[in-house]
Design a protein around this motif. Structure first.
Motif, short mmCIF file in Angstrom:
data_model
loop_
_atom_site.label_atom_id
_atom_site.label_comp_id
_atom_site.label_asym_id
_atom_site.label_seq_id
_atom_site.Cartn_x
_atom_site.Cartn_y
_atom_site.Cartn_z
N ASN A 57 -9.20 -1.00 3.61
CA ASN A 57 -9.11 -0.23 4.34
C ASN A 57 -7.84 1.25 3.49
OD1 ASN A 57 -10.68 -1.32 6.27
ND2 ASN A 57 -8.51 -2.39 6.69
N PRO A 58 -8.41 1.46 2.89
CA PRO A 58 -8.01 2.68 1.75
C PRO A 58 -7.69 3.66 2.70
CG PRO A 58 -9.48 2.58 0.79
CD PRO A 58 -10.01 1.23 1.62
N ASP A 59 -6.63 4.91 2.98
CA ASP A 59 -6.18 5.51 3.06
C ASP A 59 -6.13 7.21 2.10
OD1 ASP A 59 -4.92 8.84 4.55
OD2 ASP A 59 -5.07 6.99 6.32
N ARG A 60 -7.06 8.54 2.39
CA ARG A 60 -7.38 9.42 1.67
C ARG A 60 -6.37 10.64 1.70
NH1 ARG A 60 -12.21 7.23 2.15
NH2 ARG A 60 -13.41 6.13 0.28
N SER A 61 -5.78 10.75 2.44
CA SER A 61 -4.29 11.23 2.76
C SER A 61 -3.02 11.56 1.68
CB SER A 61 -3.62 11.46 4.45
OG SER A 61 -2.90 11.80 4.25
N HIS A 62 -2.91 12.38 1.00
CA HIS A 62 -1.74 11.86 -0.12
C HIS A 62 -0.69 11.54 0.73
CE1 HIS A 62 -4.50 14.30 -2.90
NE2 HIS A 62 -4.16 15.61 -2.45
N PHE A 63 -0.29 12.45 1.91
CA PHE A 63 0.50 12.12 2.05
C PHE A 63 0.86 10.46 2.66
CE2 PHE A 63 0.24 16.62 3.03
CZ PHE A 63 1.55 16.61 2.72
N ARG A 64 0.37 10.45 3.72
CA ARG A 64 -0.29 8.43 4.27
C ARG A 64 -0.05 7.50 3.16
NH1 ARG A 64 2.16 4.44 6.50
NH2 ARG A 64 0.55 2.97 7.05
N ALA A 65 -1.51 8.27 2.46
CA ALA A 65 -1.38 7.18 1.30
C ALA A 65 -0.39 6.98 0.20
CB ALA A 65 -2.72 7.66 -0.01
N MET A 66 0.45 7.87 0.33
CA MET A 66 1.54 8.02 -0.63
C MET A 66 2.97 7.35 0.42
SD MET A 66 3.46 7.99 -3.32
CE MET A 66 2.31 9.95 -4.15
N ASP A 67 2.70 6.91 1.07
CA ASP A 67 3.51 6.13 2.06
C ASP A 67 3.30 4.90 1.57
OD1 ASP A 67 5.11 7.99 3.44
OD2 ASP A 67 4.02 8.15 4.95
N ILE A 68 2.48 4.39 2.15
CA ILE A 68 1.57 2.74 1.97
C ILE A 68 2.09 2.51 0.36
CG2 ILE A 68 -0.48 1.55 1.52
CD1 ILE A 68 -2.32 3.73 3.65
N TRP A 69 1.72 3.06 -0.82
CA TRP A 69 1.83 2.70 -1.45
C TRP A 69 4.38 2.80 -1.40
CZ3 TRP A 69 0.22 1.77 -6.76
CH2 TRP A 69 -1.03 1.45 -6.18
N GLN A 70 4.83 3.87 -1.02
CA GLN A 70 6.28 3.62 -1.83
C GLN A 70 6.76 2.73 -0.30
OE1 GLN A 70 7.93 7.59 -1.39
NE2 GLN A 70 6.56 8.50 -2.63
N SER A 71 6.22 2.74 0.54
CA SER A 71 6.37 1.38 1.84
C SER A 71 6.71 0.41 0.96
CB SER A 71 6.84 2.07 2.69
OG SER A 71 4.58 1.80 3.70
N GLY A 72 5.07 0.03 0.83
CA GLY A 72 4.36 -1.67 0.04
C GLY A 72 4.06 -2.39 1.40
#
Length: 403
Positions: A117-132
């Protein structure tokens, strides 16, 4: 004249922005001296490509007709100088130095990395990758910050994780421990020489374990860290030529910190500008050239000092781009993407999984083959010697024999 608490609190905005002080969610830390748990001297350098790098024009499926049908003008042709790898894939023509490292067995490529369920928002997607985290989870700590929590519970200084930037990323923020952001040891040390801060850090601070006491302690620790980094970084000044770009300079600073013997296990560097909706080829080619040249110099620097085998570099972006080009000769926000690993300690090199499947798409987007948290789990457990399940909150299959 002594500084009053009122004056001190008036400058709390300066203090918190400079020192990344926690918002007093934790009691005053009075634990003793310690250091990061021994990870056999290994360190991790994370390179974030901000904006959503187009993976298909980075690691190019140049023998796949579907790629050129989806990108009739944006697709990069073999005659343009694609740098062939394995499995009918090739690096972008701008990535010459990374291709040389690949040929030397110091690069691993992971294709179609993402999450459900990937997110295409820059901010949300980066939060997902950075938070794990998962796409439906909202986490206020980063995976590297939680590594510092787990493996550096009694570390007295914040320099165990360093980000070469003006601000600290979510990835580097833990519950109890945070990394430290700085452009250079010299500039950071100059900031802490501010007369008011020097006066504050020279005082004992109020007693009683209050929030103000915690802030006094954090100020003193950061001033001490700035002095340590400044003095230690004098040991080594790089003679290697780096690109004359912000990214090149930040990698040079990172190499100088490592080669000077700074006691840090995690470093974080960013390269931005990858949101290529319009006229992508020129913009992305320039950025990939900067990435390739910068990392080529960085690896050369560490190899000369004997630090390459103890260093692992992770290169990622928050998402890839759509498979098809848009009407502006660019690409829009997509999903799965490639991830690069570099280092002298890689046990598996080259292309580690199948090329992206362009015949089996999800509404025009790549389906992910590999969850990015499996890469994190592998790095945490197999490279840094940490408890990956505790840090990530769940079990993720590790990539066997990678590091």
């Amino acid at each position: 004249m002594s500084t009053s608490r009122r004056d001190f609190l008036k400058t709390s905005v300066l203090a918190s922005s400079l020192l990344f002080v926690p918002k007093f969610l934790h009691a005053l830390d009075r634990q003793g001296l310690s250091s990061l748990r021994d990870a056999n001297g290994r360190r991790l350098v994370v390179v974030q490509l901000g904006g959503g790098n187009d993976g298909l024009n980075t690691v190019i499926p140049y023998r796949d007709d579907l790629y050129y049908r989806a990108r009739p003008t944006l697709g990069i042709r073999a005659r343009s100088g694609i740098l062939p790898l394995d499995k009918d894939l090739g690096f972008n023509p701008a990535m010459t130095r990374l291709k040389n490292l690949y040929d030397q067995g110091q690069v691993a490529v992971l294709n179609s990395v993402g999450y459900p369920n990937p997110d295409r928002s820059h901010f949300r997607a980066m939060d997902i990758w950075q938070s794990g985290s998962a796409a439906d989870q909202y986490v206020t700590t980063g995976w590297l910050g939680r590594y510092l929590d787990s493996s550096c519970a009694t570390c007295p200084r914040p320099y165990n994780g360093l980000e070469v930037d003006d601000t600290l990323s979510l990835a580097m923020k833990g519950n109890a421990r945070k990394g430290l952001a700085l452009r250079s040891p010299e500039k950071f040390n100059q900031l802490t020489q501010n007369r008011f801060l020097a006066q504050v850090t020279g005082q004992a601070g109020p007693a009683g374990g209050s929030e103000l006491d915690y802030l006094y302690k954090t100020l003193a620790e950061t001033a001490s860290s700035a002095d340590y980094l400044y003095q230690t970084a004098k040991v080594y000044k790089s003679a290697v030529t780096y690109p004359n770009t912000e990214f090149g300079r930040n990698l040079k600073t990172t190499a100088e910190l490592i080669n000077s013997g700074v006691d840090s296990r995690v470093f974080y560097v960013s390269l931005t500008g990858f949101d290529t909706h319009v006229r992508q080829q020129e913009q992305q080619g320039k950025l990939l050239g900067d990435l390739s040249e910068g990392l080529g110099s960085f690896v050369e620097d560490l190899r000369k000092s004997g630090e390459l085998d103890n260093t692992l570099v992770l290169v990622f972006s928050e998402f890839g781009r759509r498979v098809g080009q848009n009407a502006s000769n660019g690409t829009d926000h997509g999903t799965a993407n490639n991830v690069l690993l570099l280092g002298g300690g890689l046990r598996r090199q080259g292309i580690l999984n199948d090329a992206p499947d362009l015949l089996n798409l999800d509404q025009g987007d790549l389906k992910h083959q590999l969850d990015f948290r499996s890469i994190y789990a592998t790095i945490l457990h197999d490279w840094l010697g940490a408890d990956d399940k505790a840090i990530l909150g769940s079990h993720f299959d590790r990539l066997k024999g990678l590091v």
